[in-house]
Design a protein around this motif. Structure first.
Motif, PDB file in Angstrom:
ATOM      1  N   LYS A  98      13.106   9.489  -3.149  1.00 61.30           N
ATOM      2  CA  LYS A  98      11.942  10.095  -3.797  1.00 61.30           C
ATOM      3  C   LYS A  98      11.180  10.984  -2.828  1.00 61.30           C
ATOM      4  O   LYS A  98      10.689  12.063  -3.197  1.00 61.30           O
ATOM      5  N   LYS A 102      10.604  14.993  -3.540  1.00 62.17           N
ATOM      6  CA  LYS A 102       9.332  15.714  -3.604  1.00 62.17           C
ATOM      7  C   LYS A 102       9.396  17.011  -2.797  1.00 62.17           C
ATOM      8  O   LYS A 102       8.847  18.045  -3.208  1.00 62.17           O
ATOM      9  N   SER A 107       7.027  19.337  -5.248  1.00 65.38           N
ATOM     10  CA  SER A 107       6.147  18.468  -6.034  1.00 65.38           C
ATOM     11  C   SER A 107       4.830  18.224  -5.307  1.00 65.38           C
ATOM     12  O   SER A 107       4.672  18.563  -4.132  1.00 65.38           O
ATOM     13  N   ASP A 114       1.631   9.124  -1.553  1.00 64.28           N
ATOM     14  CA  ASP A 114       2.295   9.771  -0.425  1.00 64.28           C
ATOM     15  C   ASP A 114       1.508   9.652   0.870  1.00 64.28           C
ATOM     16  O   ASP A 114       2.049   9.880   1.946  1.00 64.28           O
ATOM     17  N   ASP A 305       4.826  17.195 -12.247  1.00 66.90           N
ATOM     18  CA  ASP A 305       5.877  17.825 -11.454  1.00 66.90           C
ATOM     19  C   ASP A 305       7.195  17.107 -11.715  1.00 66.90           C
ATOM     20  O   ASP A 305       7.276  16.175 -12.523  1.00 66.90           O
ATOM     21  N   ALA A 307       8.878  15.135  -9.770  1.00 64.27           N
ATOM     22  CA  ALA A 307       8.857  13.736  -9.329  1.00 64.27           C
ATOM     23  C   ALA A 307       8.238  12.851 -10.405  1.00 64.27           C
ATOM     24  O   ALA A 307       8.726  11.749 -10.687  1.00 64.27           O
TER      25      ALA A 307
END
Length: 561
Positions: A98, A102, A107, A114, A305, A307
């Motif tokens: 993941k 991104k 993203s 994050d 987005d 993601a």
């Protein structure tokens, strides 16, 4: 000629953030989350959606360690093995993929997912670029001594002002870590050592005070102090088990006030009768006024987005991807258990490493600098497959445990199952898995900075033909008809790449730069360079290496060659 501390080195570097977000077609012109949910439902129910699986062959290029994350008090932290056989958990694969997804799909970077949004703390007492920033916030002539107390009935913190003496005695200072000696040199006094860093020569002595002269300390100021998770040395508000404060009856006896149940010496600044901030030593840490999110420029946005579309947006919809645990091809060969090295990793407070720097060390951008972006997504360089991750036996108080990685050359097999993806969504996922010429070279697990964790992932795509499965329950050989067919991947990748044309010109330029940085960070052939270890070595503090103290700036990813 550049001095030896002008350029920093580190076992990691960064992929730049984009200056915009590639929205998923699900976003459309949605004005609310309710509209986004409606768009999502229509999107996944549209004709031509794809379901199936991506098989993953995972080969360890270096020793790899994925721990249990559970401290059972054992001398060895075991490899993740819920059934007794080491496996790479699907959750670890999901998180790693993941993060790369991104980057590849441009993203949004979001707080709480994050990065941890917080105001960071700093101090600067030995000169350098941040000295003036600190002095403006904490003028030395305005720092006062006091005792931080807590009252039982009010449940309120106060600081009681006092006088203090500064004692010059280098020999005494160099004997003590952060330490309080109560009732020294006289009853009702407190002698305070703040550690023996460098050539420190002074300690301080708090004198008795008038306990009824009190400055209120707000809950916000207390919380700000507690939020400094990177503090080293003495914590004024440590739990009772590790605290050097006086508590309960001892606090009441020291202050001669039965209402005071906590007391500890400190320094502070006040304004109009209220405490602004406080700390243990005269030059204590304070927080920047701006937080991390103030430097995540133009990408912390609410739009949908890619993601969100694939991995889920927890308040709106679930993921359409399921990662299985990766099982070993055969019983893995394990390295001998040993204690890992300790690397003193600089934290985000090291602005020369974590913020974009465009003007050199003399005009260093910091966390209160406006319009300055964080460096981006942090990834670790690959290291040679014989990197020495083993360290010395822990000393007393060091709670490290031994680890036992699987050896390099071990193969694991896992899969990603997906449901009702559009062609561009599937292409985005495949692009990540094929970043390195039809495969993915990345890092997973613990000890990445020590050289552990490098893996090679080779994907194979299988699509489900639902119409075929409905026509016949059995395949041509009499087996159960799973209707799964291995499928070439490039066509789907190209569909996603065409979506990138929706990016504006400036955003696309920054995105293309980020993709070059990502490709550079993932290259395995760097490890063939005989000097590669020197180029990505973790800097030391002391031992003649002045780069960290002098705030040497970390080169950009593409400048590490």
């Amino acid at each position: 000629m550049a001095k030896d501390y002008d350029t920093a080195t580190a076992p990691y570097n960064f992929v730049s953030l984009p200056q915009g977000v590639l929205t998923s077609p699900i976003e459309g012109n949605a004005m609310s989350d309710a509209e986004r949910v409606e768009h999502y439902r229509a999107h996944i129910l549209a004709k031509g959606r794809l379901s199936g699986r991506i098989d993953l062959e995972i080969k360890t290029l270096t020793p790899v360690f994925v721990g249990t994350g559970v401290d059972a008090g054992d001398a060895v932290e075991n490899f993740f093995a819920p059934t007794g056989i080491p496996v790479i958990p699907g959750s670890s694969l999901r998180g790693m993929i993941k993060n790369l997804f991104k980057i590849v799909t441009c993203s949004a970077m979001r707080a709480g997912e994050d990065y941890h949004d917080q105001a960071l703390y700093f101090r600067s007492v030995a000169g350098g670029a941040l000295q003036s920033v600190y002095n403006k916030r904490v003028p030395r002539e305005h720092t006062e001594a006091g005792y931080l107390i807590h009252t039982k009935t009010e449940q309120q913190y106060y600081i009681c002002p006092t006088d203090y003496e500064t004692v010059r005695d280098r020999n005494a200072v160099q004997k003590h870590e952060s330490k309080i000696f109560w009732d020294q040199p006289k009853n009702g006094w407190a002698t305070c050592y703040t550690g023996k860093i460098g050539n420190k020569k002074h300690y301080t002595v708090h004198q008795p005070c008038l306990w009824q002269e009190r400055l209120p300390v707000s809950a916000e100021v207390i919380a700000a102090y507690q939020n400094d998770k990177a503090r080293e040395g003495l914590n004024l508000l440590a739990d009772r088990k590790t605290s050097q404060a006086k508590w309960g009856n001892d606090a009441a006896a020291f202050t001669n006030d039965p209402e005071i149940d906590f007391v500890i010496p400190c320094f502070y600044q006040e304004e109009n009768g209220s405490v602004l901030h406080f700390g243990f030593g005269r030059f204590y840490r304070i927080s920047y006024r701006m937080s991390v999110s103030d430097h995540v420029i133009d990408v912390n946005v609410p739009v949908v987005d890619y993601a969100d579309a694939l991995f889920g947006r927890k308040e709106l919809w679930a993921s359409r991807l399921a990662f299985t645990d990766a099982l070993p091809e055969e019983q893995p060969q394990m390295d001998t258990p040993d204690f890992p090295k300790i690397l003193i990793s600089p934290k985000p407070t090291a602005v020369q490493l974590y913020l974009e720097q465009k003007h050199g060390r003399e005009r260093l951008a910091h966390w209160d600098s406006k319009g300055v972006a964080i460096r981006g997504y942090k990834l670790y360089w690959h290291q040679k497959d014989d990197a020495d991750w083993r360290g010395e036996k822990p000393k007393e108080g060091d709670e490290r445990r031994k680890i036992q990685p699987v050896k390099k050359g071990t193969k694991f097999f896992g899969s990603i199952r997906f449901e009702r993806l559009s062609e561009d969504e599937l292409g985005a996922l495949l692009k990540v898995l094929c970043l390195c010429g039809g495969r993915l070279l990345c890092k997973i697990g613990k000890g990445k900075s020590l050289g552990l964790g490098s893996i090679e992932i080779t994907p194979r795509l299988f699509l489900i033909d639902t119409e075929d499965s409905y026509r016949s329950a059995f395949d041509g050989e009499g087996g159960w008809n799973t209707a799964e067919r291995e499928t070439e991947m490039n066509a789907y990748i190209q569909v996603f790449e065409r979506e990138l044309d929706r990016l504006g010109k400036d955003v696309r330029v920054r995105y293309d730069k980020a993709q070059k940085e990502l490709a550079h960070l993932l290259r395995w052939d760097h490890t063939k360079d005989p000097k590669w270890g020197e180029k990505i070595a973790q800097m030391t503090i002391g031992q003649g290496d002045k780069r960290f103290q002098e705030r040497a700036i970390l080169p950009t990813t593409l400048d590490v060659k």
